[in-house]
Design an enzyme around this catalytic site. Structure first.
Site, short mmCIF file in Angstrom:
data_model
loop_
_atom_site.label_atom_id
_atom_site.label_comp_id
_atom_site.label_asym_id
_atom_site.label_seq_id
_atom_site.Cartn_x
_atom_site.Cartn_y
_atom_site.Cartn_z
N ARG A 88 0.82 -1.21 0.00
CA ARG A 88 0.00 0.00 0.00
C ARG A 88 0.86 1.27 0.00
NH1 ARG A 88 -5.02 0.32 3.60
NH2 ARG A 88 -5.32 1.81 1.93
N ARG A 136 1.26 -1.11 11.52
CA ARG A 136 1.41 -0.24 10.34
C ARG A 136 2.00 1.15 10.68
NH1 ARG A 136 -2.54 -1.79 6.48
NH2 ARG A 136 -2.74 -4.06 6.57
N HIS A 166 -6.14 -1.17 12.95
CA HIS A 166 -5.95 0.27 13.09
C HIS A 166 -6.67 0.78 14.33
CE1 HIS A 166 -5.33 0.52 8.47
NE2 HIS A 166 -4.18 0.85 9.04
N CYS A 253 -12.45 4.00 6.65
CA CYS A 253 -11.35 3.67 5.73
C CYS A 253 -11.63 4.14 4.30
CB CYS A 253 -11.11 2.18 5.67
SG CYS A 253 -11.12 1.35 7.24
#
Ligand code: GLY
Length: 258
Positions: A88, A136, A166, A253
Site C-alpha cells: 500500500r 502499520r 488500526h 477507511c
C-alpha cells in the site's frame, strides 16, 4: 453543525479481491457488490452537505479504495503518510496529486522513512489527535506526525494497539464528546473523559462509524450500535459494507473527510 466541506473517495478496483485481509471476516469480496455498496456510500456522503470527489480505481493497488490510510487531512494542513503495508505504500502518489487541489504547497507535509503511519491509526478529536501505534504505524512515524501537528497548533498522543489493525477499527469519535469504543479500547484511561458507548463484542465491527456534519453513517446490520447512535441524537444513515469488511475495511477507511 457543518465542519467538513469535502470528501475524497476512490472507486474499488477489480484487484480488490486480492486485498490484504486478516481473515477475521471470511470470504473474498464480490467486486460487483462492492461497487454497488460504494455507490450507496457516495450517495450517503452526498446527503451530508459535502462535495464528494470520486477518484478513479487504481488497479495496481488492491486496497486503494481505503483512501483514509495514505493521507490525514486537517483544517490547516494535509499530511501524506507513509503506509506500513508494503503493498500500500505507493498509494500516496496519486492521493497526493488529488490532495494538491485542496491545499497549498506549503501546507502539504510528509511522513518519511523510517517512519511509517497510516491514517486509519489517526483519530481527530477537535485539536487533539490520538494515534495508534500498530503493525502499520511505528514510533518514528508518530514522532514525525506529532512534530508536524505541533507546527499547526495541534496536539497528539499515542495509543498502543494490542489486537486490532488500526486505531479506528475499535474506537471512533462522533463529536459532542461522544465516543464509540470496543474491545481493547473499552478500558483505556485516555478515553475516560468521553461519553463512551461500549460496543457489544458481537457488533465490534460497527465501532467504525463516521460522523459527517451531524449525520452518523453506521454499517448495516448492527442493531445495538444503530440504536445507541440514534439515542445520542444524530441523524443516521446505514450503508452495507459487507464486501469491504472482508478486507478489514470499514466506513472510515473508505473516505477522507475535511
Ligand atoms: N485491507 C485493508 C488493509 O489491510 O490495509
Amino acid at each position: 453543525m457543518r465542519k467538513f466541506q469535502n470528501v475524497i473517495v476512490r472507486r474499488p478496483c477489480r484487484a480488490m479481491t486480492e486485498g490484504i485481509t486478516s481473515g477475521l471476516y471470511p470470504g473474498r469480496p464480490d467486486y460487483e457488490t462492492a461497487l454497488s455498496q460504494h455507490d450507496a456510500y457516495i450517495a450517503a456522503l452526498s446527503e451530508c452537505g459535502v462535495q464528494v470527489t470520486v477518484l478513479p480505481a487504481e488497479e495496481a493497488f488492491p486496497d486503494s479504495c481505503f483512501v483514509e490510510d495514505p493521507a490525514v487531512l486537517t483544517e490547516k494542513c494535509a499530511i501524506i503518510t507513509n503506509p506500513g503495508a508494503p503493498s500500500r505504500n505507493k498509494e500516496t502518489v496519486s492521493i497526493e496529486a488529488a490532495v494538491r487541489r485542496f491545499y497549498p504547497e506549503n501546507r502539504i507535509e510528509h511522513i518519511v522513512d523510517p517512519g511509517t503511519l497510516e491514517g486509519g491509526d489517526v483519530m481527530m478529536c477537535g485539536d487533539h489527535f490520538f494515534v495508534g501505534r500498530s503493525a502499520r504505524t511505528n514510533a518514528e512515524g508518530i514522532r514525525q506526525f506529532a512534530a508536524i501537528l505541533a507546527k499547526y497548533g495541534y496536539t497528539c498522543s499515542e495509543v498502543k494497539l494490542e489486537k486490532v489493525l488500526h486505531l479506528k477499527t475499535g474506537v471512533n469519535y462522533l463529536e459532542r464528546n461522544n465516543l464509540l469504543v470496543s474491545g481493547e479500547f473499552t478500558e483505556k484511561a485516555e478515553f475516560r473523559t468521553y461519553n463512551r458507548f461500549v460496543i457489544p463484542e458481537e457488533e465490534a465491527y460497527a465501532a467504525n462509524c463516521i460522523w459527517v456534519n451531524d449525520t452518523v453513517i453506521v454499517p448495516e446490520g448492527y442493531p445495538a450500535v444503530l440504536a445507541a447512535v440514534k439515542q445520542m441524537g444524530y441523524r443516521v444513515i446505514t450503508v452495507d459494507t459487507s464486501e469491504f469488511r472482508k478486507l478489514d475495511g470499514g466506513l472510515s477507511c473508505l473516505s477522507l473527510r475535511f
